[in-house]
Design a protein around this motif. Structure first.
Motif: not given
Length: 135
Positions: A84-89, A91-100, A102-111
């Motif tokens: 689901n990284w593209e859906d996250f990406g 939204a992240h770009a919409e909010v943070m795209g002008g700010i840019k 550094v970013a980390t994305l990590v898969e976890v087994s559950k929340l």
């Protein structure tokens, strides 16, 4: 001088943490999920909507600390399904795209709740020249 920012949820006292902590011009915002002010998960089964809600919650904490999204220098994101990284990406770009930040994305087994698909934490340093708000 240390300023602890609280949302007033039961979890903060139960676990012993703050939504955010400001020391000087640095603000650290703890892992933030897509739960609204009523305790309801926003965007069940929708990573895009959950990401936007996470950033709304983060923005609220930053404002309480005298900052805004424009000061974010790092995002760390925990996602339960990396496919689901593209859906996250998007939204992240919409909010943070002008700010840019550094970013980390990590898969976890559950929340903490199976309906939560994503959790985001940020670091901010007050004094950025960018200007971005969800308002």
């Amino acid at each position: 001088m240390r300023q602890n920012i609280s949302t007033g949820t039961e979890w903060e006292d139960k676990v012993g943490y703050s939504r955010a902590v400001r020391i000087g011009n640095h603000i650290a915002v703890s892992g933030t999920t897509a739960v609204d002010s009523n305790g309801t998960i926003v965007g069940k089964n929708d990573v895009y909507k959950q990401t936007l809600q996470c950033f709304r919650n983060i923005e609220k904490a930053l404002k309480q600390a005298g900052s805004s999204l424009k000061d974010v220098v790092r995002t760390r994101t925990f996602i339960t399904n990396i496919e689901n990284w593209e859906d996250f990406g998007r939204a992240h770009a919409e909010v943070m795209g002008g700010i840019k930040p550094v970013a980390t994305l990590v898969e976890v087994s559950k929340l903490i709740d199976p309906d939560l698909l994503i959790e985001i934490e940020v670091d901010a340093i007050i004094g950025s020249d960018n200007n971005k708000s969800l308002d």
